[in-house]
Design a protein around this motif. Structure first.
Motif, PDB file in Angstrom:
ATOM      1  N   PHE A 156     -12.322  -4.193 -13.212  1.00 20.38           N
ATOM      2  CA  PHE A 156     -11.213  -4.097 -12.260  1.00 20.38           C
ATOM      3  C   PHE A 156     -11.565  -4.789 -10.941  1.00 20.38           C
ATOM      4  O   PHE A 156     -10.702  -5.375 -10.283  1.00 20.38           O
ATOM      5  CB  PHE A 156     -10.892  -2.625 -12.007  1.00 20.38           C
ATOM      6  N   ASN A 157     -12.839  -4.740 -10.563  1.00 21.47           N
ATOM      7  CA  ASN A 157     -13.293  -5.367  -9.318  1.00 21.47           C
ATOM      8  C   ASN A 157     -13.757  -6.808  -9.509  1.00 21.47           C
ATOM      9  O   ASN A 157     -14.188  -7.440  -8.539  1.00 21.47           O
ATOM     10  CB  ASN A 157     -14.454  -4.562  -8.723  1.00 21.47           C
ATOM     11  N   LYS A 158     -13.668  -7.327 -10.712  1.00 23.26           N
ATOM     12  CA  LYS A 158     -14.211  -8.654 -10.999  1.00 23.26           C
ATOM     13  C   LYS A 158     -13.396  -9.740 -10.295  1.00 23.26           C
ATOM     14  O   LYS A 158     -12.173  -9.759 -10.343  1.00 23.26           O
ATOM     15  CB  LYS A 158     -14.230  -8.890 -12.508  1.00 23.26           C
ATOM     16  N   PHE A 159     -14.105 -10.652  -9.637  1.00 19.44           N
ATOM     17  CA  PHE A 159     -13.461 -11.748  -8.911  1.00 19.44           C
ATOM     18  C   PHE A 159     -13.988 -13.108  -9.328  1.00 19.44           C
ATOM     19  O   PHE A 159     -13.215 -14.043  -9.557  1.00 19.44           O
ATOM     20  CB  PHE A 159     -13.666 -11.557  -7.403  1.00 19.44           C
ATOM     21  N   GLY A 173      -8.970 -19.980 -10.738  1.00 19.43           N
ATOM     22  CA  GLY A 173      -8.584 -19.844  -9.341  1.00 19.43           C
ATOM     23  C   GLY A 173      -7.423 -18.899  -9.131  1.00 19.43           C
ATOM     24  O   GLY A 173      -6.807 -18.909  -8.062  1.00 19.43           O
ATOM     25  N   GLY A 174      -7.102 -18.096 -10.150  1.00 19.21           N
ATOM     26  CA  GLY A 174      -5.974 -17.182 -10.045  1.00 19.21           C
ATOM     27  C   GLY A 174      -4.644 -17.814 -10.427  1.00 19.21           C
ATOM     28  O   GLY A 174      -3.599 -17.173 -10.297  1.00 19.21           O
ATOM     29  N   ASN A 175      -4.655 -19.041 -10.916  1.00 19.69           N
ATOM     30  CA  ASN A 175      -3.418 -19.735 -11.295  1.00 19.69           C
ATOM     31  C   ASN A 175      -3.049 -19.424 -12.741  1.00 19.69           C
ATOM     32  O   ASN A 175      -3.803 -18.797 -13.480  1.00 19.69           O
ATOM     33  CB  ASN A 175      -3.589 -21.241 -11.099  1.00 19.69           C
ATOM     34  N   ALA A 176      -1.879 -19.890 -13.141  1.00 19.82           N
ATOM     35  CA  ALA A 176      -1.392 -19.764 -14.530  1.00 19.82           C
ATOM     36  C   ALA A 176      -1.336 -18.317 -14.991  1.00 19.82           C
ATOM     37  O   ALA A 176      -1.691 -17.990 -16.117  1.00 19.82           O
ATOM     38  CB  ALA A 176      -2.258 -20.585 -15.479  1.00 19.82           C
ATOM     39  N   GLY A 177      -0.904 -17.430 -14.091  1.00 23.67           N
ATOM     40  CA  GLY A 177      -0.723 -16.037 -14.480  1.00 23.67           C
ATOM     41  C   GLY A 177      -1.997 -15.245 -14.601  1.00 23.67           C
ATOM     42  O   GLY A 177      -2.028 -14.243 -15.322  1.00 23.67           O
ATOM     43  N   THR A 178      -3.061 -15.645 -13.911  1.00 25.40           N
ATOM     44  CA  THR A 178      -4.329 -14.907 -13.969  1.00 25.40           C
ATOM     45  C   THR A 178      -4.689 -14.304 -12.614  1.00 25.40           C
ATOM     46  O   THR A 178      -5.847 -13.986 -12.358  1.00 25.40           O
ATOM     47  CB  THR A 178      -5.459 -15.826 -14.421  1.00 25.40           C
ATOM     48  N   VAL A 197      -6.828 -10.229  -2.892  1.00 26.64           N
ATOM     49  CA  VAL A 197      -7.548  -9.912  -1.654  1.00 26.64           C
ATOM     50  C   VAL A 197      -8.047 -11.192  -1.001  1.00 26.64           C
ATOM     51  O   VAL A 197      -7.880 -11.407   0.208  1.00 26.64           O
ATOM     52  CB  VAL A 197      -8.732  -8.964  -1.949  1.00 26.64           C
ATOM     53  N   TYR A 198      -8.643 -12.062  -1.793  1.00 30.13           N
ATOM     54  CA  TYR A 198      -9.154 -13.324  -1.265  1.00 30.13           C
ATOM     55  C   TYR A 198      -8.025 -14.191  -0.703  1.00 30.13           C
ATOM     56  O   TYR A 198      -8.154 -14.758   0.394  1.00 30.13           O
ATOM     57  CB  TYR A 198      -9.895 -14.070  -2.370  1.00 30.13           C
ATOM     58  N   GLU A 199      -6.937 -14.304  -1.430  1.00 26.06           N
ATOM     59  CA  GLU A 199      -5.840 -15.162  -0.986  1.00 26.06           C
ATOM     60  C   GLU A 199      -5.199 -14.630   0.289  1.00 26.06           C
ATOM     61  O   GLU A 199      -4.877 -15.397   1.198  1.00 26.06           O
ATOM     62  CB  GLU A 199      -4.803 -15.286  -2.102  1.00 26.06           C
ATOM     63  N   GLN A 200      -4.990 -13.320   0.366  1.00 25.68           N
ATOM     64  CA  GLN A 200      -4.389 -12.747   1.569  1.00 25.68           C
ATOM     65  C   GLN A 200      -5.306 -12.909   2.771  1.00 25.68           C
ATOM     66  O   GLN A 200      -4.849 -13.240   3.870  1.00 25.68           O
ATOM     67  CB  GLN A 200      -4.074 -11.261   1.351  1.00 25.68           C
ATOM     68  N   ALA A 201      -6.596 -12.667   2.578  1.00 26.24           N
ATOM     69  CA  ALA A 201      -7.514 -12.666   3.702  1.00 26.24           C
ATOM     70  C   ALA A 201      -7.878 -14.063   4.174  1.00 26.24           C
ATOM     71  O   ALA A 201      -8.003 -14.292   5.385  1.00 26.24           O
ATOM     72  CB  ALA A 201      -8.784 -11.891   3.333  1.00 26.24           C
ATOM     73  N   PHE A 202      -8.032 -15.024   3.248  1.00 23.12           N
ATOM     74  CA  PHE A 202      -8.563 -16.327   3.634  1.00 23.12           C
ATOM     75  C   PHE A 202      -7.566 -17.465   3.435  1.00 23.12           C
ATOM     76  O   PHE A 202      -7.481 -18.352   4.286  1.00 23.12           O
ATOM     77  CB  PHE A 202      -9.847 -16.621   2.852  1.00 23.12           C
ATOM     78  N   VAL A 219      -4.176 -17.124   3.286  1.00 23.65           N
ATOM     79  CA  VAL A 219      -3.064 -16.855   4.199  1.00 23.65           C
ATOM     80  C   VAL A 219      -3.569 -16.463   5.581  1.00 23.65           C
ATOM     81  O   VAL A 219      -2.800 -16.379   6.521  1.00 23.65           O
ATOM     82  CB  VAL A 219      -2.151 -15.748   3.610  1.00 23.65           C
ATOM     83  N   SER A 220      -4.872 -16.206   5.708  1.00 21.65           N
ATOM     84  CA  SER A 220      -5.510 -15.808   6.975  1.00 21.65           C
ATOM     85  C   SER A 220      -4.994 -14.480   7.503  1.00 21.65           C
ATOM     86  O   SER A 220      -4.925 -14.267   8.707  1.00 21.65           O
ATOM     87  CB  SER A 220      -5.322 -16.903   8.049  1.00 21.65           C
ATOM     88  N   ASN A 221      -4.622 -13.581   6.604  1.00 19.66           N
ATOM     89  CA  ASN A 221      -4.160 -12.252   6.991  1.00 19.66           C
ATOM     90  C   ASN A 221      -5.202 -11.234   6.533  1.00 19.66           C
ATOM     91  O   ASN A 221      -5.156 -10.731   5.415  1.00 19.66           O
ATOM     92  CB  ASN A 221      -2.789 -11.949   6.375  1.00 19.66           C
ATOM     93  N   ILE A 222      -6.149 -10.929   7.416  1.00 28.29           N
ATOM     94  CA  ILE A 222      -7.230 -10.011   7.069  1.00 28.29           C
ATOM     95  C   ILE A 222      -6.682  -8.614   6.809  1.00 28.29           C
ATOM     96  O   ILE A 222      -7.143  -7.905   5.911  1.00 28.29           O
ATOM     97  CB  ILE A 222      -8.273  -9.974   8.193  1.00 28.29           C
ATOM     98  N   GLY A 223      -5.688  -8.195   7.578  1.00 29.91           N
ATOM     99  CA  GLY A 223      -5.118  -6.863   7.395  1.00 29.91           C
ATOM    100  C   GLY A 223      -4.491  -6.683   6.031  1.00 29.91           C
ATOM    101  O   GLY A 223      -4.681  -5.649   5.373  1.00 29.91           O
ATOM    102  N   ALA A 224      -3.740  -7.686   5.561  1.00 26.19           N
ATOM    103  CA  ALA A 224      -3.126  -7.592   4.236  1.00 26.19           C
ATOM    104  C   ALA A 224      -4.185  -7.606   3.142  1.00 26.19           C
ATOM    105  O   ALA A 224      -4.068  -6.891   2.139  1.00 26.19           O
ATOM    106  CB  ALA A 224      -2.135  -8.746   4.038  1.00 26.19           C
ATOM    107  N   GLY A 225      -5.235  -8.414   3.316  1.00 25.57           N
ATOM    108  CA  GLY A 225      -6.319  -8.409   2.339  1.00 25.57           C
ATOM    109  C   GLY A 225      -7.007  -7.062   2.258  1.00 25.57           C
ATOM    110  O   GLY A 225      -7.317  -6.572   1.168  1.00 25.57           O
ATOM    111  N   ALA A 226      -7.220  -6.428   3.418  1.00 23.33           N
ATOM    112  CA  ALA A 226      -7.820  -5.093   3.422  1.00 23.33           C
ATOM    113  C   ALA A 226      -6.879  -4.072   2.794  1.00 23.33           C
ATOM    114  O   ALA A 226      -7.333  -3.133   2.124  1.00 23.33           O
ATOM    115  CB  ALA A 226      -8.163  -4.680   4.848  1.00 23.33           C
TER     116      ALA A 226
END
Length: 414
Positions: free
Chosen positions: A350-353, A361-366, A373-378, A380-387
């Motif tokens: 569940f925690n695997k990244f 890279g999380g594309n094609a429905g994966t 978490v990575y996409e929101q934080a880095f 999109v540069s929204n650390i709060g949403a990633g957290a």
């Protein structure tokens, strides 16, 4: 007559032993708090803060100082220039002021109305700065011979600048917009479904393959050690190496697998294994099973070899088939280790990244929650949403762990 002996643990000796026990446990408690509790509390704190990637650095006033005019001889005129700016484009800085010492040999002609010169000590109160504030402060001077003799430029003595700013990480501004953002629309539930598919089938698949691998090696035969080493290869190999090996093998243009499928007539054209839905999700799940079944294999094999062989000999004499021996004798003995492995593998998967990020890279429905978490934080540069997504992951795993330990493990006698 009543016994006047104090209960065990309440006398002076018991209290001294309790203090000693707590003293011995204190380093462990402190280590756990530093490694686990404090980062977890920090994630919860950031999840309710309107913090972006740029806000991790607190706003501060920035000052650059130099001498303009290029004086060459005594009597030349020049300017001490102070370039000032607010480092933040979002937050103001209040009560900005700076202090500086004018080098000997520079005769100040006039100063800004916000500044005071006492001897060679210059102090300026610049008031409040708006976000993104920039200005240049120039002080005209006449250059004397002492300036050339001392060879000390204005920038050689750094000016001290101060100001008050609100740090979004430590102020009292809180928001639930981070959670509202990740729960809005159908995107979150799609990511959650992908995460559950990847986790459940990856965990069960790793256990099943590990069980069959353990059954194959439960008997002694020539080359058993070599085969065990080969079984461990997916787990001990660097994830970057094996991930790129899979990408090369299944590449739609130059991959060996596609070339073989086309030549054998199985597929009329090359298949983009890691670029098409839902095939990409199936492939990353298969990669998860292949990479982590050796861990299950090791634990299951160790438990199998600890089972008393007399039961199997008695069952064989009674005419039980190999499948019956496995189902009625081996499986009940393996339920404990299988339950523990399922719990651990579920949490880890569940925690695997890294596996999914390297393969697709999380594309094609994966796109899973950890990739989110990575996409929101880095991205999109929204650390709060990633957290906030990390908090959701923690909540999901905590709920699953409580349910598993309360119901599933009790049914299996753990």
């Amino acid at each position: 007559m009543a016994d006047a002996t104090p209960p065990s643990g309440t006398g002076p000796l018991g209290k001294r032993e309790a203090r000693l026990a707590w003293g011995l446990l204190l380093p462990t408690i402190a280590a756990v708090a530093l490694v686990v509790v404090l980062p977890l509390l920090a994630i919860f704190w950031i999840s309710v803060k309107p913090v972006a990637l740029a806000d991790l650095r607190a706003p501060e006033p920035v000052l650059r100082e130099d001498l303009r005019g290029g004086p060459e001889v005594a009597g030349d005129q020049a300017q001490i220039r102070y370039r000032l700016r607010n480092s933040s484009q979002e937050q103001p800085i209040l009560a900005v002021s700076f202090r500086d010492v004018v080098p000997e040999g520079l005769l100040v002609q006039s100063v800004d109305a916000r500044c005071v010169l006492e001897g060679r000590d210059l102090s300026c109160d610049l008031g409040d700065w708006e976000p993104g504030h920039r200005e240049t402060l120039s002080i005209p001077v006449v250059v004397e011979q002492a300036y050339f003799d001392n060879d000390v430029a204005p920038q050689d003595s750094a000016a001290s600048i101060t100001g008050q700013s609100s740090n979004v990480l430590t102020n009292s501004d809180f928001t639930l917009d981070n959670f509202a953002r990740i729960f809005s629309g159908d995107e979150f539930f799609e990511v959650l479904w992908v995460t559950l598919f990847y986790t459940v089938f990856g965990t069960i698949g790793a256990l099943v393959v590990g069980l069959f691998a353990a059954l194959l090696l439960n008997k002694s035969f020539r080359g058993q050690g070599i085969l065990r080493g080969l079984y461990l290869f997916p787990y001990v190999a660097p994830v970057i190496a094996v991930a790129f090996a899979w990408l090369i093998l299944f590449d739609p243009f130059s991959g060996s697998v596609n070339a073989l499928l086309v030549q054998m007539g199985v597929s009329p054209q090359a298949i983009n294994f890691f670029g098409e839905r839902p095939l990409a999700l199936i492939m990353v799940t298969v990669f998860e099973i292949w990479r982590y079944f050796p861990l299950s294999f090791l634990f299951i094999l160790a438990r199998m070899q600890s089972i008393d062989s007399d039961m199997f000999e008695a069952a064989d004499m009674d005419g039980a088939s190999p499948f019956q021996q496995f189902w009625y004798l081996s499986v009940p003995q393996l339920l404990g280790i299988l339950s523990v492995l399922f719990l651990l593998r579920f949490i880890w998967t569940f925690n695997k990244f890294d596996d999914i990020f390297l393969l697709t890279g999380g594309n094609a429905g994966t796109r899973t929650l950890t990739v989110n978490v990575y996409e929101q934080a880095f991205a999109v540069s929204n650390i709060g949403a990633g957290a906030a997504v990390a908090v959701v992951i923690f909540g999901c795993l905590l709920t699953f762990s409580i349910f598993f330990l309360k119901y599933i493990s009790q049914e299996e006698g753990l």
